[in-house]
Design a protein around this motif. Structure first.
Motif, PDB file in Angstrom:
ATOM      1  N   ARG A 102      -3.250  -4.441  -9.346  1.00 51.49           N
ATOM      2  CA  ARG A 102      -3.310  -5.750  -8.672  1.00 51.49           C
ATOM      3  C   ARG A 102      -3.819  -6.772  -9.688  1.00 51.49           C
ATOM      4  O   ARG A 102      -4.375  -6.399 -10.720  1.00 51.49           O
ATOM      5  CB  ARG A 102      -4.182  -5.768  -7.426  1.00 51.49           C
ATOM      6  CG  ARG A 102      -3.755  -4.770  -6.352  1.00 51.49           C
ATOM      7  CD  ARG A 102      -4.620  -4.941  -5.111  1.00 51.49           C
ATOM      8  NE  ARG A 102      -4.390  -3.901  -4.139  1.00 51.49           N
ATOM      9  CZ  ARG A 102      -3.455  -3.943  -3.207  1.00 51.49           C
ATOM     10  NH1 ARG A 102      -2.650  -4.987  -3.129  1.00 51.49           N
ATOM     11  NH2 ARG A 102      -3.315  -2.961  -2.351  1.00 51.49           N
TER      12      ARG A 102
ATOM     13  N   ASP B  93       0.838  -1.209   0.000  1.00 54.44           N
ATOM     14  CA  ASP B  93       0.000   0.000   0.000  1.00 54.44           C
ATOM     15  C   ASP B  93       0.871   1.257   0.000  1.00 54.44           C
ATOM     16  O   ASP B  93       1.961   1.269   0.574  1.00 54.44           O
ATOM     17  CB  ASP B  93      -0.887   0.008   1.247  1.00 54.44           C
ATOM     18  CG  ASP B  93      -2.029  -0.979   1.117  1.00 54.44           C
ATOM     19  OD1 ASP B  93      -2.831  -0.825   0.188  1.00 54.44           O
ATOM     20  OD2 ASP B  93      -2.083  -1.920   1.935  1.00 54.44           O
TER      21      ASP B  93
ATOM     22  N   GLU C 201      -1.986 -11.535  -6.595  1.00 52.44           N
ATOM     23  CA  GLU C 201      -2.463 -11.496  -5.194  1.00 52.44           C
ATOM     24  C   GLU C 201      -2.648 -12.907  -4.650  1.00 52.44           C
ATOM     25  O   GLU C 201      -2.605 -13.135  -3.448  1.00 52.44           O
ATOM     26  CB  GLU C 201      -3.788 -10.737  -5.101  1.00 52.44           C
ATOM     27  CG  GLU C 201      -3.682  -9.240  -5.372  1.00 52.44           C
ATOM     28  CD  GLU C 201      -2.913  -8.472  -4.302  1.00 52.44           C
ATOM     29  OE1 GLU C 201      -2.919  -8.881  -3.129  1.00 52.44           O
ATOM     30  OE2 GLU C 201      -2.283  -7.456  -4.662  1.00 52.44           O
ATOM     31  N   GLU C 202      -2.838 -13.853  -5.561  1.00 52.24           N
ATOM     32  CA  GLU C 202      -3.086 -15.243  -5.169  1.00 52.24           C
ATOM     33  C   GLU C 202      -1.845 -15.926  -4.604  1.00 52.24           C
ATOM     34  O   GLU C 202      -1.954 -17.013  -4.028  1.00 52.24           O
ATOM     35  CB  GLU C 202      -3.611 -16.027  -6.377  1.00 52.24           C
ATOM     36  CG  GLU C 202      -4.980 -15.564  -6.825  1.00 52.24           C
ATOM     37  CD  GLU C 202      -6.083 -15.955  -5.848  1.00 52.24           C
ATOM     38  OE1 GLU C 202      -5.884 -16.908  -5.082  1.00 52.24           O
ATOM     39  OE2 GLU C 202      -7.129 -15.292  -5.870  1.00 52.24           O
TER      40      GLU C 202
ATOM     41  N   LYS D 238      -9.807  -6.071  -6.360  1.00 53.39           N
ATOM     42  CA  LYS D 238      -9.881  -5.989  -4.894  1.00 53.39           C
ATOM     43  C   LYS D 238     -10.197  -7.376  -4.359  1.00 53.39           C
ATOM     44  O   LYS D 238     -10.092  -8.357  -5.085  1.00 53.39           O
ATOM     45  CB  LYS D 238     -10.955  -4.995  -4.517  1.00 53.39           C
ATOM     46  CG  LYS D 238     -10.844  -3.732  -5.357  1.00 53.39           C
ATOM     47  CD  LYS D 238     -10.850  -2.488  -4.569  1.00 53.39           C
ATOM     48  CE  LYS D 238     -10.459  -1.356  -5.482  1.00 53.39           C
ATOM     49  NZ  LYS D 238     -10.066  -0.171  -4.842  1.00 53.39           N
ATOM     50  N   ALA D 239     -10.646  -7.439  -3.094  1.00 55.98           N
ATOM     51  CA  ALA D 239     -10.981  -8.749  -2.534  1.00 55.98           C
ATOM     52  C   ALA D 239     -12.008  -9.434  -3.448  1.00 55.98           C
ATOM     53  O   ALA D 239     -12.911  -8.773  -3.963  1.00 55.98           O
ATOM     54  CB  ALA D 239     -11.543  -8.550  -1.137  1.00 55.98           C
TER      55      ALA D 239
ATOM     56  N   ARG E 211     -11.237 -14.636 -12.828  1.00 54.51           N
ATOM     57  CA  ARG E 211     -11.740 -13.252 -12.885  1.00 54.51           C
ATOM     58  C   ARG E 211     -10.834 -12.323 -13.689  1.00 54.51           C
ATOM     59  O   ARG E 211     -11.310 -11.387 -14.327  1.00 54.51           O
ATOM     60  CB  ARG E 211     -11.993 -12.700 -11.489  1.00 54.51           C
ATOM     61  CG  ARG E 211     -10.762 -12.455 -10.652  1.00 54.51           C
ATOM     62  CD  ARG E 211     -11.172 -11.593  -9.465  1.00 54.51           C
ATOM     63  NE  ARG E 211     -10.106 -11.466  -8.503  1.00 54.51           N
ATOM     64  CZ  ARG E 211     -10.087 -10.537  -7.561  1.00 54.51           C
ATOM     65  NH1 ARG E 211     -11.074  -9.673  -7.463  1.00 54.51           N
ATOM     66  NH2 ARG E 211      -9.105 -10.478  -6.709  1.00 54.51           N
TER      67      ARG E 211
ATOM     68  N   LYS F 229       0.978   2.975  -6.877  1.00 51.53           N
ATOM     69  CA  LYS F 229       0.428   2.315  -8.079  1.00 51.53           C
ATOM     70  C   LYS F 229      -0.523   3.243  -8.815  1.00 51.53           C
ATOM     71  O   LYS F 229      -0.395   3.439 -10.028  1.00 51.53           O
ATOM     72  CB  LYS F 229      -0.369   1.067  -7.680  1.00 51.53           C
ATOM     73  CG  LYS F 229       0.446  -0.176  -7.484  1.00 51.53           C
ATOM     74  CD  LYS F 229      -0.467  -1.384  -7.294  1.00 51.53           C
ATOM     75  CE  LYS F 229      -1.105  -1.426  -5.940  1.00 51.53           C
ATOM     76  NZ  LYS F 229      -2.488  -1.161  -5.794  1.00 51.53           N
TER      77      LYS F 229
HETATM   78  P1  ATP Z   1      -5.072  -0.082  -3.392  1.00 47.58           P
HETATM   79  O1  ATP Z   1      -4.666  -0.493  -2.020  1.00 47.58           O
HETATM   80  O2  ATP Z   1      -4.598  -1.031  -4.448  1.00 47.58           O
HETATM   81  O3  ATP Z   1      -4.787   1.345  -3.723  1.00 47.58           O
HETATM   82  P2  ATP Z   1      -7.710   0.208  -2.497  1.00 47.58           P
HETATM   83  O4  ATP Z   1      -7.138   0.570  -1.188  1.00 47.58           O
HETATM   84  O5  ATP Z   1      -8.597   1.158  -3.208  1.00 47.58           O
HETATM   85  O6  ATP Z   1      -6.617  -0.194  -3.506  1.00 47.58           O
HETATM   86  P3  ATP Z   1      -8.610  -2.075  -1.212  1.00 47.58           P
HETATM   87  O7  ATP Z   1      -9.972  -1.989  -0.700  1.00 47.58           O
HETATM   88  O8  ATP Z   1      -7.421  -1.977  -0.314  1.00 47.58           O
HETATM   89  O9  ATP Z   1      -8.467  -1.099  -2.414  1.00 47.58           O
HETATM   90  O10 ATP Z   1      -8.586  -3.448  -2.043  1.00 47.58           O
HETATM   91  C1  ATP Z   1      -7.482  -4.055  -2.332  1.00 47.58           C
HETATM   92  C2  ATP Z   1      -7.368  -5.238  -1.384  1.00 47.58           C
HETATM   93  O11 ATP Z   1      -7.885  -6.399  -2.037  1.00 47.58           O
HETATM   94  C3  ATP Z   1      -5.945  -5.492  -1.048  1.00 47.58           C
HETATM   95  O12 ATP Z   1      -5.739  -5.597   0.329  1.00 47.58           O
HETATM   96  C4  ATP Z   1      -5.663  -6.802  -1.750  1.00 47.58           C
HETATM   97  O13 ATP Z   1      -4.705  -7.555  -1.078  1.00 47.58           O
HETATM   98  C5  ATP Z   1      -7.020  -7.453  -1.777  1.00 47.58           C
HETATM   99  N1  ATP Z   1      -7.098  -8.481  -2.828  1.00 47.58           N
HETATM  100  C6  ATP Z   1      -6.863  -8.336  -4.125  1.00 47.58           C
HETATM  101  N2  ATP Z   1      -6.935  -9.497  -4.772  1.00 47.58           N
HETATM  102  C7  ATP Z   1      -7.224 -10.426  -3.844  1.00 47.58           C
HETATM  103  C8  ATP Z   1      -7.420 -11.822  -3.865  1.00 47.58           C
HETATM  104  N3  ATP Z   1      -7.330 -12.513  -4.995  1.00 47.58           N
HETATM  105  N4  ATP Z   1      -7.711 -12.442  -2.728  1.00 47.58           N
HETATM  106  C9  ATP Z   1      -7.815 -11.741  -1.592  1.00 47.58           C
HETATM  107  N5  ATP Z   1      -7.634 -10.431  -1.487  1.00 47.58           N
HETATM  108  C10 ATP Z   1      -7.340  -9.770  -2.593  1.00 47.58           C
END
Ligand code: ATP
Ligand code: MG
Length: 294
Positions: free
Chosen positions: A128, A72, A132-133, A98-99, A112, A76
Motif C-alpha cells: 500500500r 484485500d 490509498e489517497e 495502514k491507516a 509519510r 500482496k
Molecule cells: P492488508 O489488508 O494490506 O493485508 P492488514 O490487513 O494487515 O493489511 P489493515 O489493518 O487492513 O492491514 O490496514 C490497512 C488499511 O489501512 C486498509 O484498509 C487501507 O485502506 C488503510 N489505509 C492505508 N492507507 C491509508 C490512508 N492513507 N488513509 C486511510 N486509510 C488508509
C-alpha cells in the motif's frame, strides 16, 4: 525479447488513455504450459533477480521503488514474500502503510511515504502507498474529513489534482534515478469471497480475517471505478502500472517477478569498474597477504 519482458509486457500500462479494467482478466494464465513450467520460470526469475540486485547494490546509482496495491486477499503479502525470497535483505526495505497516524494527518499526503523512499542501490517495497489517497480516501468521505483540508480545497476536482500531484512526484523521482513500478493485483470478486471463506474455515488463516474487509467488499464497484481512473491517470512510460492477474497466486508471483527482472535488466546494471589505482591497491594487498605465514 527476454522471457521476463515477454511474460510481463501484456500486463504493463504505459499510457492510460485507453485503459479499461474490463479488458484484463483476473484469471489469465497466458504463456504458461503447466505448473511445472511456472515453477521453473519463477526459480529462474528469482535467481536472475538476485544477480541483478547484487549489481544494483554494488553500482549504487539507481534506487527501485515497487508499489503494491490491491483489494484485500488479492495476495500482496504472499507476492512480496515469494518474489523477494531470493534477494539480499541488506539491499531491500519493505514498508506497509495502514491507516494514517495523527502525526501523518498533520502533514500533506505524500509526507509519510516520502520518508520511506529507497536509497540508491536499494529496492524499496511499499505494501500500500500514497495511492490509498485516491482509493480508500475517495471511496469513504469520512476518511477525507480526518485530513482537515480547508473547505475551498475539497471538491470534485481534487482527485484529478491528486493524480497530477502523484504523476509529478513520480516524474521527480525518476529524474532522481528512483525507478518506480506499480502493481495492481487484479483479483475477481468471486475469488476474493473464496479466499475470505478459506480464512474463516482454516484456523491457521483466521488471524488474517477482518470483519472490516467484508464491509470494504460491499464497496467493490466504487473501488473498481477508483482503480480504473487512478491507473488511467497515473500510468506513464517511466512509471508504468502492471495490472497483474491475481486469481491464481502462482501466476501472480510469476508475473511480478518477471516485471521486476525486466525492469532491472533495462537498467543495464554492471559492477563498478576498478581503476588503475584501485587495481594496484588490490595487487599490493594480495602480495601482503601471501607474504605472511598465517
Ligand atoms: P492488508 O489488508 O494490506 O493485508 P492488514 O490487513 O494487515 O493489511 P489493515 O489493518 O487492513 O492491514 O490496514 C490497512 C488499511 O489501512 C486498509 O484498509 C487501507 O485502506 C488503510 N489505509 C492505508 N492507507 C491509508 C490512508 N492513507 N488513509 C486511510 N486509510 C488508509
Ligand atoms: Mg486488511
Amino acid at each position: 525479447m527476454s522471457w521476463a519482458s515477454k511474460l510481463s509486457k501484456p500486463y504493463r500500462i504505459d499510457h492510460g488513455k485507453k485503459f479499461r479494467l474490463k479488458d484484463f482478466d483476473p484469471g489469465a494464465t497466458a504463456q504458461i504450459r503447466s505448473k511445472e513450467h511456472a515453477k521453473e520460470l519463477l526459480e529462474k526469475g528469482i535467481a536472475e533477480m538476485a544477480d541483478l540486485q547484487d549489481k544494483l547494490y554494488a553500482q549504487d546509482r539507481w534506487a527501485v521503488l515497487l508499489i503494491f496495491q490491491a483489494m484485500d486477499a488479492a495476495g500482496k503479502d504472499g507476492a512480496i514474500k515469494h518474489v523477494m525470497s531470493g534477494v539480499n535483505p541488506q539491499g531491500c526495505q519493505v514498508y506497509s502503510f495502514k491507516a494514517p497516524s495523527s502525526e501523518d494527518l498533520n502533514h500533506d499526503f505524500l509526507w509519510r511515504t516520502s520518508k520511506c523512499l529507497p536509497e540508491r542501490g536499494h529496492i524499496g517495497i511499499f505494501n500500500r502507498s500514497y495511492y490509498e489517497e485516491v482509493l480508500v480516501v475517495r471511496v469513504h468521505s469520512d476518511i477525507l474529513k480526518n485530513e482537515r483540508l480547508p473547505d475551498g480545497l475539497v471538491s470534485k476536482n481534487m482527485w484529478g489534482e491528486r493524480f497530477e500531484d502523484i504523476k509529478n512526484f513520480e516524474r521527480y523521482l525518476s529524474n532522481n534515478a528512483v525507478v518506480v513500478r506499480k502493481f495492481f493485483l487484479n483479483v475477481s470478486r468471486a475469488e476474493q469471497k473464496r479466499r475470505f471463506l478459506e480464512r474463516l474455515e482454516t484456523p491457521e488463516k483466521n488471524w488474517k480475517f477482518s470483519a472490516a474487509d467484508v464491509r470494504e467488499r460491499e464497496c467493490w464497484n466504487d473501488y473498481m471505478i477508483a482503480y480504473e481512473e487512478m491507473i488511467a491517470a497515473t500510468a506513464s512510460p517511466r512509471s508504468p502500472w502492471y495490472v497483474v492477474p491475481a486469481d491464481n497466486k502462482w501466476y501472480t508471483r510469476l508475473v511480478v517477478a518477471a516485471a521486476i527482472v525486466d525492469t532491472l535488466q533495462d537498467l543495464k546494471l554492471a559492477y563498478p569498474n576498478v581503476d588503475t589505482e584501485k587495481r594496484q591497491q588490490l595487487q599490493a594487498a594480495r602480495a601482503e597477504l601471501e607474504k605472511r605465514k598465517s
